[in-house]
Design an enzyme around this catalytic site. Structure first.
Site, PDB file in Angstrom:
ATOM      1  N   SER A   1    -137.134 -47.615  59.748  1.00 10.50           N
ATOM      2  CA  SER A   1    -137.039 -46.281  59.145  1.00 10.50           C
ATOM      3  C   SER A   1    -138.331 -45.507  59.403  1.00 10.50           C
ATOM      4  O   SER A   1    -139.426 -46.003  59.109  1.00 10.50           O
ATOM      5  CB  SER A   1    -136.811 -46.428  57.637  1.00 10.50           C
ATOM      6  OG  SER A   1    -136.816 -45.169  57.022  1.00 10.50           O
TER       7      SER A   1
ATOM      8  N   THR B   1    -123.224 -34.964  65.499  1.00  8.64           N
ATOM      9  CA  THR B   1    -124.302 -34.410  66.335  1.00  8.64           C
ATOM     10  C   THR B   1    -125.634 -35.026  65.913  1.00  8.64           C
ATOM     11  O   THR B   1    -125.936 -35.124  64.726  1.00  8.64           O
ATOM     12  CB  THR B   1    -124.344 -32.868  66.191  1.00  8.64           C
ATOM     13  OG1 THR B   1    -123.073 -32.382  66.601  1.00  8.64           O
ATOM     14  CG2 THR B   1    -125.433 -32.257  67.048  1.00  8.64           C
TER      15      THR B   1
ATOM     16  N   GLN C   1    -140.252 -52.364  56.208  1.00  5.85           N
ATOM     17  CA  GLN C   1    -141.677 -52.438  55.842  1.00  5.85           C
ATOM     18  C   GLN C   1    -142.471 -53.223  56.887  1.00  5.85           C
ATOM     19  O   GLN C   1    -143.687 -53.338  56.755  1.00  5.85           O
ATOM     20  CB  GLN C   1    -141.845 -53.102  54.465  1.00  5.85           C
ATOM     21  CG  GLN C   1    -141.257 -52.315  53.311  1.00  5.85           C
ATOM     22  CD  GLN C   1    -142.004 -51.016  53.018  1.00  5.85           C
ATOM     23  OE1 GLN C   1    -143.108 -50.767  53.512  1.00  5.85           O
ATOM     24  NE2 GLN C   1    -141.390 -50.154  52.218  1.00  5.85           N
TER      25      GLN C   1
ATOM     26  N   ASN D   1    -140.813 -55.366  50.297  1.00 10.12           N
ATOM     27  CA  ASN D   1    -141.341 -54.034  49.967  1.00 10.12           C
ATOM     28  C   ASN D   1    -142.139 -54.009  48.673  1.00 10.12           C
ATOM     29  O   ASN D   1    -142.867 -53.064  48.414  1.00 10.12           O
ATOM     30  CB  ASN D   1    -140.210 -52.997  49.906  1.00 10.12           C
ATOM     31  CG  ASN D   1    -139.144 -53.344  48.897  1.00 10.12           C
ATOM     32  OD1 ASN D   1    -138.834 -54.518  48.694  1.00 10.12           O
ATOM     33  ND2 ASN D   1    -138.588 -52.345  48.239  1.00 10.12           N
TER      34      ASN D   1
ATOM     35  N   HIS E   1    -139.856 -42.831  58.172  1.00  9.69           N
ATOM     36  CA  HIS E   1    -140.811 -42.266  57.193  1.00  9.69           C
ATOM     37  C   HIS E   1    -141.777 -43.304  56.637  1.00  9.69           C
ATOM     38  O   HIS E   1    -142.691 -42.967  55.887  1.00  9.69           O
ATOM     39  CB  HIS E   1    -140.072 -41.524  56.065  1.00  9.69           C
ATOM     40  CG  HIS E   1    -139.342 -42.370  55.077  1.00  9.69           C
ATOM     41  ND1 HIS E   1    -139.819 -42.567  53.798  1.00  9.69           N
ATOM     42  CD2 HIS E   1    -138.183 -43.043  55.148  1.00  9.69           C
ATOM     43  CE1 HIS E   1    -138.957 -43.328  53.127  1.00  9.69           C
ATOM     44  NE2 HIS E   1    -137.957 -43.631  53.925  1.00  9.69           N
TER      45      HIS E   1
ATOM     46  N   CYS F   1    -137.610 -49.337  36.344  1.00 14.63           N
ATOM     47  CA  CYS F   1    -137.821 -48.636  35.073  1.00 14.63           C
ATOM     48  C   CYS F   1    -136.615 -47.763  34.765  1.00 14.63           C
ATOM     49  O   CYS F   1    -135.980 -47.230  35.655  1.00 14.63           O
ATOM     50  CB  CYS F   1    -138.994 -47.678  35.174  1.00 14.63           C
ATOM     51  SG  CYS F   1    -140.466 -48.455  35.784  1.00 14.63           S
TER      52      CYS F   1
ATOM     53  N   GLY G   1    -133.289 -46.137  56.898  1.00 13.16           N
ATOM     54  CA  GLY G   1    -133.193 -47.582  56.705  1.00 13.16           C
ATOM     55  C   GLY G   1    -131.925 -47.992  55.980  1.00 13.16           C
ATOM     56  O   GLY G   1    -131.297 -49.007  56.322  1.00 13.16           O
ATOM     57  N   THR G   2    -131.548 -47.233  54.983  1.00 14.73           N
ATOM     58  CA  THR G   2    -130.355 -47.574  54.201  1.00 14.73           C
ATOM     59  C   THR G   2    -129.126 -47.617  55.107  1.00 14.73           C
ATOM     60  O   THR G   2    -128.327 -48.559  55.062  1.00 14.73           O
ATOM     61  CB  THR G   2    -130.162 -46.534  53.068  1.00 14.73           C
ATOM     62  OG1 THR G   2    -131.315 -46.605  52.218  1.00 14.73           O
ATOM     63  CG2 THR G   2    -128.914 -46.789  52.266  1.00 14.73           C
TER      64      THR G   2
HETATM   65  C1  LIG Z   1    -137.433 -52.864  52.684  1.00 13.58           C
HETATM   66  C2  LIG Z   1    -136.704 -51.558  52.645  1.00 13.58           C
HETATM   67  N1  LIG Z   1    -135.433 -51.502  53.079  1.00 13.58           N
HETATM   68  C3  LIG Z   1    -134.742 -50.347  53.096  1.00 13.58           C
HETATM   69  C4  LIG Z   1    -135.312 -49.159  52.655  1.00 13.58           C
HETATM   70  C5  LIG Z   1    -134.500 -47.892  52.720  1.00 13.58           C
HETATM   71  O1  LIG Z   1    -134.977 -47.064  53.754  1.00 13.58           O
HETATM   72  P1  LIG Z   1    -134.648 -45.493  53.764  1.00 13.58           P
HETATM   73  O2  LIG Z   1    -135.503 -44.883  52.698  1.00 13.58           O
HETATM   74  O3  LIG Z   1    -135.048 -45.017  55.122  1.00 13.58           O
HETATM   75  O4  LIG Z   1    -133.205 -45.351  53.513  1.00 13.58           O
HETATM   76  C6  LIG Z   1    -136.624 -49.185  52.174  1.00 13.58           C
HETATM   77  C7  LIG Z   1    -137.235 -47.956  51.633  1.00 13.58           C
HETATM   78  O5  LIG Z   1    -137.983 -47.993  50.668  1.00 13.58           O
HETATM   79  C8  LIG Z   1    -137.344 -50.410  52.173  1.00 13.58           C
HETATM   80  O6  LIG Z   1    -138.598 -50.489  51.732  1.00 13.58           O
END
Ligand SMILES: Cc1ncc(COP(=O)(O)O)c(C=O)c1O
Length: 386
Positions: free
Chosen positions: A201, A239, A181, A151, A203, A328, A71-72
Site C-alpha cells: 500500500s 478506469t 508494513q 502493524n 501511503h 478503543c 492494502g485492504t
Molecule cells: C498490516 C496492514 N495491512 C493492511 C492495511 C490496510 O491498508 P490500506 O490502508 O491501504 O487499505 C494496513 C493499514 O494500516 C496495515 O497496516
C-alpha cells in the site's frame, strides 16, 4: 507549534516528487490509458512505467503486478480470489489472530460461506509458531495468509522459512503475505520459497492514499470479484487511478534508491527512543523484538498505570503525534486484537502506544519525544495515585 510526527505506520507524508508526479497526471497527462489516441498512449506509458518500477522493487515480472485501491483491497483480492478459484481443492485456510482487520474480517466472512479457518498461536511479539503452522497444513489447505511485519508490534515473520515449510507439507497450498508494513522497510524478494501473493500500500511509504498493489505469481488464477471493462489483466475492471499509480511508482523509485540509508536511519532512531525510554521510565513492557528481528520503523511500548489514549492526547499538546496500540471505543478502552494475542495484561494493553518512524524524523525529535514521555507518563501516574 512545531509538529513531530511519529505515526508513520498509520500513514506517511508523500514525497515532494510524488506530489509532482500526481499533479502532472491531473493537469497534463490526464488521458485514459484505454484510449487509442496519443493522450491515451501517454497515460498508458505512465501506467506501464509504474508497474515496472513496482515489479523491479519486488524482483517480480510487471505482468505479476495488479494495481488496487490500497492494502485492504489487495488483501481481499488475494484471499477471496484464492478462495473463489481453488475451493474445489479444499476449503481450509490458515492465519493468525494478529492480522490486520482487512485479513481477519475477510476470513471471518469466508467462514460464512463454508470455509474453515485455523488461527495459529503467536509468541509475545506476534511471531507465528512454526511447528503449529506446519502441523496445521493439510491436504485441503488452500491458503496460508500472514502479515510480514506486524502493524502493532513491528515483529517480522520468517517468510522464506514459512513458504518452505508450507510447500513441504502441501505444494498446492498458496502463501499470501500482507506486506503493507514490510514493503520498503525490510528486503522483499519474491524468491522461490517466499509468498506467491504479496499486498502493498503506497501511503505507508510516502506515496498517496487509495492506491496499492497485489503481486500475484504467474500461473495463479484469481477469479475477479469486480467485473466490467477488463482493465488490470481482467482482474480489476474500472478506469485506472493514474495519478495514484504514478504517485505510487514515484514513491517506490525514491524509496528504493535510498533503501539502505532510510532503513538504517529509522532503525537508529528507533533504538535511541527505545534506550531512552528504558533508561528513564520504569514499569514498562516493550512489545517490539530487539534489533533486526523487528522492522526499523515500529516501536510498541506498554506503560503500566497509564491509559494509552490519554498519553496520546497529552503528547499532542507538545505537538507530537503517536498512536495507541489497543482498540478503543468512545466510552470504553478495552484490550482487543494484537495486545490480547501477544499476552498483554488488560493494564498493559490499555497502556500501549505505538511510535512509528520515517526516514525524515531526526535525533532531535527522538529526544524531544523521550523527554515528553518522561514528563507525561510521570504526571499521569502521579495524578492516578500510582
Ligand atoms: C498490516 C496492514 N495491512 C493492511 C492495511 C490496510 O491498508 P490500506 O490502508 O491501504 O487499505 C494496513 C493499514 O494500516 C496495515 O497496516
Amino acid at each position: 507549534m512545531r509538529e513531530i510526527y511519529f505515526d508513520n505506520a498509520a500513514t506517511t507524508r508523500p514525497f515532494e516528487q510524488v506530489v509532482q508526479a500526481m499533479v502532472r497526471c491531473l493537469t497534463e497527462e490526464y488521458g485514459n490509458p484505454s484510449s487509442l489516441h496519443r493522450k491515451g498512449i501517454q497515460a498508458e506509458n505512465i501506467l506501464k512505467e509504474s508497474r515496472k518500477t513496482v515489479a523491479e522493487a519486488l524482483k517480480a515480472d510487471p505482468s505479476e503486478i495488479l494495481f488496487t485501491s490500497g492494502g485492504t483491497e489487495a488483501n481481499n483480492t488475494a484471499i477471496r480470489g484464492i478462495a473463489r478459484s481453488y475451493s474445489n481443492r479444499g476449503r481450509h485456510i490458515i492465519s493468525t489472530r494478529a492480522e490486520h482487520p482487512s485479513v481477519q474480517m475477510t476470513l471471518e466472512d469466508l467462514k460464512k460461506d463454508g470455509f474453515e479457518v485455523s488461527y495459529i498461536d503467536v509468541d509475545c511479539y506476534g511471531v507465528v509458531d512454526l511447528d503449529k503452522l506446519a502441523q496445521a497444513v493439510q491436504k485441503d489447505t488452500i491458503l496460508v495468509t500472514l502479515m510480514a511485519v506486524n502493524n502493532e508490534t513491528g515483529c517480522i515473520q520468517p517468510l522464506e522459512l514459512i513458504g518452505k515449510l508450507v510447500r513441504e507439507k502441501n505444494p498446492l497450498t498458496f502463501f499470501h503475505a500482507d506486506c503493507i508494513q514490510a514493503f520498503m522497510k525490510i528486503p522483499l524478494d519474491v524468491g522461490k520459497t517466499g509468498p506467491q501473493l504479496i499486498s502493498i500500500s503506497a501511503h505507508k511509504f510516502h506515496g498517496p492514499k487509495g492506491i496499492g498493489a497485489l503481486y500475484c505469481k504467474k500461473g495463479i488464477n484469481l477469479r475477479p470479484w469486480q467485473t466490467g471493462g477488463g482493465q488490470e489483466m481482467g482482474l480489476r475492471s474500472g478506469t485506472e487511478n493514474l495519478p495514484g499509480i504514478a504517485g505510487m511508482g514515484k514513491a517506490v523509485e525514491v524509496f528504493s534508491s535510498h533503501f539502505s540509508e532510510y532503513t538504517a536511519k529509522m532503525a537508529e532512531l528507533k533504538q535511541r527512543i527505545r534506550e531512552g525510554i528504558e533508561k528513564s521510565i520504569d514499569d514498562i513492557r516493550i512489545n517490539t523484538p530487539e534489533g533486526d528481528s523487528g522492522a526499523p520503523h515500529i516501536l510498541s511500548v506498554s506503560f503500566r498505570g497509564v491509559k494509552g489514549e490519554v498519553l496520546l492526547h497529552a503528547l499532542e499538546k507538545h505537538g507530537i503525534y503517536i498512536s495507541t496500540g489497543s482498540a478503543c471505543s468512545s466510552k470504553q478502552i478495552k484490550a482487543a486484537g494484537v495486545p490480547e494475542v501477544i499476552g498483554l495484561s488488560k493494564e498493559e494493553a490499555e497502556g500501549t502506544v505505538r511510535i512509528s518512524l520515517c526516514p525524515f524524523n531526526s535525533i532531535d525529535e527522538a529526544d524531544i519525544l523521550v523527554d515528553a514521555l518522561v514528563t507525561e507518563v510521570g504526571f499521569l501516574r502521579r495524578i492516578s495515585g500510582r
